[in-house]
Design a protein around this motif. Structure first.
Motif, PDB file in Angstrom:
ATOM      1  N   THR A 269     -25.606   7.183 -23.768  1.00 42.37           N
ATOM      2  CA  THR A 269     -24.951   6.112 -23.022  1.00 42.37           C
ATOM      3  C   THR A 269     -24.281   6.666 -21.770  1.00 42.37           C
ATOM      4  N   LEU A 270     -23.648   7.813 -21.894  1.00 45.19           N
ATOM      5  CA  LEU A 270     -22.995   8.422 -20.737  1.00 45.19           C
ATOM      6  C   LEU A 270     -24.007   8.925 -19.714  1.00 45.19           C
ATOM      7  N   ILE A 271     -25.182   9.349 -20.156  1.00 43.62           N
ATOM      8  CA  ILE A 271     -26.249   9.701 -19.220  1.00 43.62           C
ATOM      9  C   ILE A 271     -26.654   8.481 -18.400  1.00 43.62           C
ATOM     10  N   LYS A 272     -26.775   7.348 -19.071  1.00 39.01           N
ATOM     11  CA  LYS A 272     -27.118   6.113 -18.346  1.00 39.01           C
ATOM     12  C   LYS A 272     -26.051   5.785 -17.309  1.00 39.01           C
ATOM     13  N   ALA A 273     -24.787   5.874 -17.713  1.00 42.84           N
ATOM     14  CA  ALA A 273     -23.698   5.555 -16.791  1.00 42.84           C
ATOM     15  C   ALA A 273     -23.728   6.474 -15.571  1.00 42.84           C
TER      16      ALA A 273
ATOM     17  N   PHE B 286     -13.570   0.151  -9.189  1.00 47.20           N
ATOM     18  CA  PHE B 286     -13.667   1.587  -9.030  1.00 47.20           C
ATOM     19  C   PHE B 286     -14.587   1.905  -7.864  1.00 47.20           C
ATOM     20  N   THR B 287     -14.228   2.923  -7.110  1.00 47.81           N
ATOM     21  CA  THR B 287     -15.185   3.477  -6.165  1.00 47.81           C
ATOM     22  C   THR B 287     -16.158   4.350  -6.963  1.00 47.81           C
ATOM     23  N   PRO B 288     -17.319   4.677  -6.413  1.00 50.01           N
ATOM     24  CA  PRO B 288     -18.222   5.583  -7.138  1.00 50.01           C
ATOM     25  C   PRO B 288     -17.559   6.890  -7.526  1.00 50.01           C
ATOM     26  N   ALA B 289     -16.753   7.451  -6.630  1.00 53.69           N
ATOM     27  CA  ALA B 289     -16.086   8.725  -6.929  1.00 53.69           C
ATOM     28  C   ALA B 289     -15.096   8.563  -8.082  1.00 53.69           C
ATOM     29  N   GLU B 290     -14.363   7.474  -8.095  1.00 51.38           N
ATOM     30  CA  GLU B 290     -13.394   7.229  -9.163  1.00 51.38           C
ATOM     31  C   GLU B 290     -14.099   7.039 -10.499  1.00 51.38           C
ATOM     32  N   LEU B 291     -15.225   6.338 -10.470  1.00 56.36           N
ATOM     33  CA  LEU B 291     -15.935   6.095 -11.723  1.00 56.36           C
ATOM     34  C   LEU B 291     -16.606   7.370 -12.230  1.00 56.36           C
ATOM     35  N   LEU B 292     -17.106   8.200 -11.318  1.00 55.45           N
ATOM     36  CA  LEU B 292     -17.653   9.492 -11.732  1.00 55.45           C
ATOM     37  C   LEU B 292     -16.605  10.332 -12.451  1.00 55.45           C
ATOM     38  N   GLU B 293     -15.380  10.297 -11.944  1.00 52.82           N
ATOM     39  CA  GLU B 293     -14.315  11.053 -12.586  1.00 52.82           C
ATOM     40  C   GLU B 293     -14.053  10.531 -14.005  1.00 52.82           C
ATOM     41  N   GLN B 294     -14.140   9.220 -14.177  1.00 54.41           N
ATOM     42  CA  GLN B 294     -13.964   8.639 -15.510  1.00 54.41           C
ATOM     43  C   GLN B 294     -15.114   9.033 -16.439  1.00 54.41           C
ATOM     44  N   ILE B 295     -16.317   9.098 -15.897  1.00 52.40           N
ATOM     45  CA  ILE B 295     -17.455   9.531 -16.714  1.00 52.40           C
ATOM     46  C   ILE B 295     -17.262  10.972 -17.160  1.00 52.40           C
ATOM     47  N   TYR B 296     -16.822  11.820 -16.236  1.00 54.33           N
ATOM     48  CA  TYR B 296     -16.558  13.218 -16.586  1.00 54.33           C
ATOM     49  C   TYR B 296     -15.497  13.299 -17.690  1.00 54.33           C
ATOM     50  N   LYS B 297     -14.433  12.550 -17.531  1.00 54.83           N
ATOM     51  CA  LYS B 297     -13.363  12.546 -18.537  1.00 54.83           C
ATOM     52  C   LYS B 297     -13.913  12.176 -19.910  1.00 54.83           C
ATOM     53  N   HIS B 298     -14.701  11.119 -19.972  1.00 56.54           N
ATOM     54  CA  HIS B 298     -15.172  10.655 -21.277  1.00 56.54           C
ATOM     55  C   HIS B 298     -16.289  11.522 -21.828  1.00 56.54           C
ATOM     56  N   ARG B 299     -17.064  12.181 -20.972  1.00 52.60           N
ATOM     57  CA  ARG B 299     -17.995  13.188 -21.480  1.00 52.60           C
ATOM     58  C   ARG B 299     -17.210  14.341 -22.112  1.00 52.60           C
ATOM     59  N   SER B 300     -16.118  14.755 -21.476  1.00 59.08           N
ATOM     60  CA  SER B 300     -15.319  15.864 -21.980  1.00 59.08           C
ATOM     61  C   SER B 300     -14.745  15.563 -23.359  1.00 59.08           C
TER      62      SER B 300
ATOM     63  N   ARG C  32     -25.301   7.797  -9.790  1.00 64.04           N
ATOM     64  CA  ARG C  32     -25.769   8.833  -8.876  1.00 64.04           C
ATOM     65  C   ARG C  32     -27.079   8.461  -8.167  1.00 64.04           C
ATOM     66  N   GLN C  33     -27.547   7.245  -8.372  1.00 65.56           N
ATOM     67  CA  GLN C  33     -28.728   6.787  -7.650  1.00 65.56           C
ATOM     68  C   GLN C  33     -28.448   6.757  -6.144  1.00 65.56           C
ATOM     69  N   THR C  34     -29.508   6.663  -5.356  1.00 65.67           N
ATOM     70  CA  THR C  34     -29.350   6.589  -3.901  1.00 65.67           C
ATOM     71  C   THR C  34     -28.395   5.472  -3.522  1.00 65.67           C
TER      72      THR C  34
ATOM     73  N   ALA D  67     -21.398  -1.451 -10.963  1.00 62.00           N
ATOM     74  CA  ALA D  67     -21.179  -2.486 -11.979  1.00 62.00           C
ATOM     75  C   ALA D  67     -21.857  -2.125 -13.297  1.00 62.00           C
ATOM     76  N   ASN D  68     -23.127  -1.759 -13.241  1.00 62.04           N
ATOM     77  CA  ASN D  68     -23.839  -1.438 -14.484  1.00 62.04           C
ATOM     78  C   ASN D  68     -23.422  -0.085 -15.046  1.00 62.04           C
ATOM     79  N   SER D  69     -23.015   0.820 -14.177  1.00 58.79           N
ATOM     80  CA  SER D  69     -22.486   2.087 -14.663  1.00 58.79           C
ATOM     81  C   SER D  69     -21.216   1.853 -15.479  1.00 58.79           C
ATOM     82  N   LEU D  70     -20.351   0.988 -14.997  1.00 60.78           N
ATOM     83  CA  LEU D  70     -19.118   0.681 -15.723  1.00 60.78           C
ATOM     84  C   LEU D  70     -19.425   0.004 -17.058  1.00 60.78           C
ATOM     85  N   ILE D  71     -20.435  -0.852 -17.082  1.00 60.76           N
ATOM     86  CA  ILE D  71     -20.836  -1.486 -18.344  1.00 60.76           C
ATOM     87  C   ILE D  71     -21.233  -0.426 -19.371  1.00 60.76           C
ATOM     88  N   GLU D  72     -22.034   0.547 -18.931  1.00 61.77           N
ATOM     89  CA  GLU D  72     -22.463   1.605 -19.851  1.00 61.77           C
ATOM     90  C   GLU D  72     -21.281   2.463 -20.288  1.00 61.77           C
ATOM     91  N   LEU D  73     -20.429   2.838 -19.345  1.00 57.97           N
ATOM     92  CA  LEU D  73     -19.268   3.652 -19.703  1.00 57.97           C
ATOM     93  C   LEU D  73     -18.380   2.929 -20.707  1.00 57.97           C
TER      94      LEU D  73
END
Length: 431
Positions: free
Chosen positions: A324-328, A370-384, A333-335, A340-346
């Motif tokens: 699920t986190l890979i999907k998020a 969330f900005t993309p950068a802010e959401l990436l940081e949240q993904i990193y946090k939850h992967r950790s 990180r797409q072009t 929106a859909n990244s946040l749904i997955e996260l």
């Protein structure tokens, strides 16, 4: 009948053992048992035994890839703290920087065992292709490819350049090419299975759907190589709420259990799992009491729990939350980032109340914007948090551009045994 259950009960019949690791890092792996192994490769029953031995070599004890990757990533990424400075290899990694040198046995064992697994997997694959029962052969090929891909992925996570072939004085390629070699091996296995579905005679692995696991590992390594559409499609190909695990028993014990129960090597750094204060877990996050607990007498201290609490406890190869986190991450990180859909997955991970492995945060959903950068940081946090002590944290830190101050070391020096036997060995990285 060629039925074989490949699990910990039968693991002792494998022909490969950790003790058969050669003392040097020449990757031709000549040893006194070579004739027996070569003979075993000529029959389906013998191939099955060698395949079981590959799992054993990969997963068991202090020489296995499992322990050494968890320890190396855990110390380097600040997930783990050292309890006894007399453990010199762990002390080096815990100190970090130039203290980590080419004599480190954790790094040597991870390197040597990975190539042992790759070498023997290649032999099983080549021999299986000659079997008359193509469905049984595809089961063997798929099974050993899981460990080959994991080994290629592991060395590519810790070293800047890696060999992807075995033999004498082999060349090195970039770590990106190492991950892509793992993907290529997976593709070959999936093609073999598509051409000849796994036979019912190959009873397989109770803790692991072979095809599902191959897709999960392909998703992981596609993400690591920046192939985001591929990572997304492969993660979507993995069955919902499934994972895969390595199983153990009293004769072939879970190495984390022995480490943690001794309370003499390492434990979690803190209740934040080593994350900085700015990314500290929510106090109500139920993954924290899943992975840690205050235990011990007369004074309770923070101990690792999770997948280290019993001698026969399984250790995951991948968790449902990872997919699920890979999907998020891939969506973001797409072009054109799909926030929106990244946040749904996260939020599927954030709000999860249970899964097949008991890893669940059970928190309210994150609410943007969330900005993309802010959401990436949240993904990193939850992967950790979700993937604590999985051996993946150091790779994540690089991919998410975490500050160097948060890690003890980024890339590892090459074991001196490799340098002594391979003139192609690159210079060691500075950090």
């Amino acid at each position: 009948m060629k039925n074989i259950k490949i699990n910990s009960i039968y693991i002792a019949c494998g022909l490969l053992t950790a003790a058969s690791l050669v003392s040097s890092c020449k990757k031709d792996f000549e040893d006194p048992s070579r004739a027996k192994v070569d003979a075993a490769l000529g029959s389906s029953q013998g191939l099955s035994a060698v395949a079981v031995g590959i799992q054993r070599t990969y997963s068991l004890g202090r020489t296995g890839v499992v322990f050494n990757s968890i320890a190396a990533a855990g110390f380097s990424s600040n997930e783990l703290k050292l309890l006894n400075s007399g453990n010199i290899p762990e002390l080096q990694l815990s100190t970090g920087g130039n203290a980590v040198d080419a004599t480190n046995t954790i790094l040597f064992n991870m390197w040597a065992t990975s190539f042992k697994v790759i070498d023997e997997s290649n032999k099983v694959i080549a021999s299986a292709e000659a079997l008359g029962d193509k469905g049984y052969a595809s089961g063997l090929i798929g099974y050993v490819t899981i460990f080959k891909a994991l080994s290629l992925g592991t060395i590519s996570s810790f070293w800047q350049q890696v060999p992807v072939t075995t033999g004498k004085n082999v060349p090195f390629v970039t770590r990106d090419q190492g991950f892509r070699a793992a993907i290529a091996a997976i593709d070959k296995a999936l093609a073999a299975i598509a051409a000849n579905p796994i036979s019912a005679q190959f009873t397989g692995v109770p803790s692991m759907n072979i095809v599902n696991t191959l897709h999960a590992l392909k998703a992981r390594y596609a993400l690591f190589t920046g192939q985001y559409p591929l990572a997304l499609s492969e993660a979507n190909a993995v069955l919902s709420n499934t994972g895969a695990s390595l199983v153990f028993d009293s004769a072939n014990p879970n190495v984390l259990f022995s480490i943690i129960s001794s309370n003499n090597v390492f434990q979690p750094t803190d209740a934040n799992l080593g994350l900085p204060a700015s990314l500290a877990p929510n106090p109500n996050d139920k993954r924290i009491p899943f992975y840690t607990a205050m235990q011990g007498t007369p004074t309770a201290t923070l101990r690792m729990t999770g997948f280290s609490t019993k001698v026969d406890q399984a250790i995951p190869i991948f968790l449902p939350g990872e997919m699920t986190l890979i999907k998020a991450e891939a969506l973001l990180r797409q072009t054109t980032p799909d926030v929106a859909n990244s946040l749904i997955e996260l939020n599927k991970v954030v709000t999860k109340t249970t899964d097949a492995f008991g890893v669940a945060a059970d928190l309210p959903p994150l609410v943007g914007p969330f900005t993309p950068a802010e959401l990436l940081e949240q993904i990193y946090k939850h992967r950790s948090i979700e993937l604590f002590a999985s051996g993946l944290k150091l790779e994540d830190m690089r991919r998410f551009n975490r500050p160097q101050a948060e890690m003890k070391r980024s890339f590892m020096p090459y074991p001196f045994q490799e340098r002594d036997n391979n003139t192609n060995t690159p210079a060691n990285p500075a950090f």
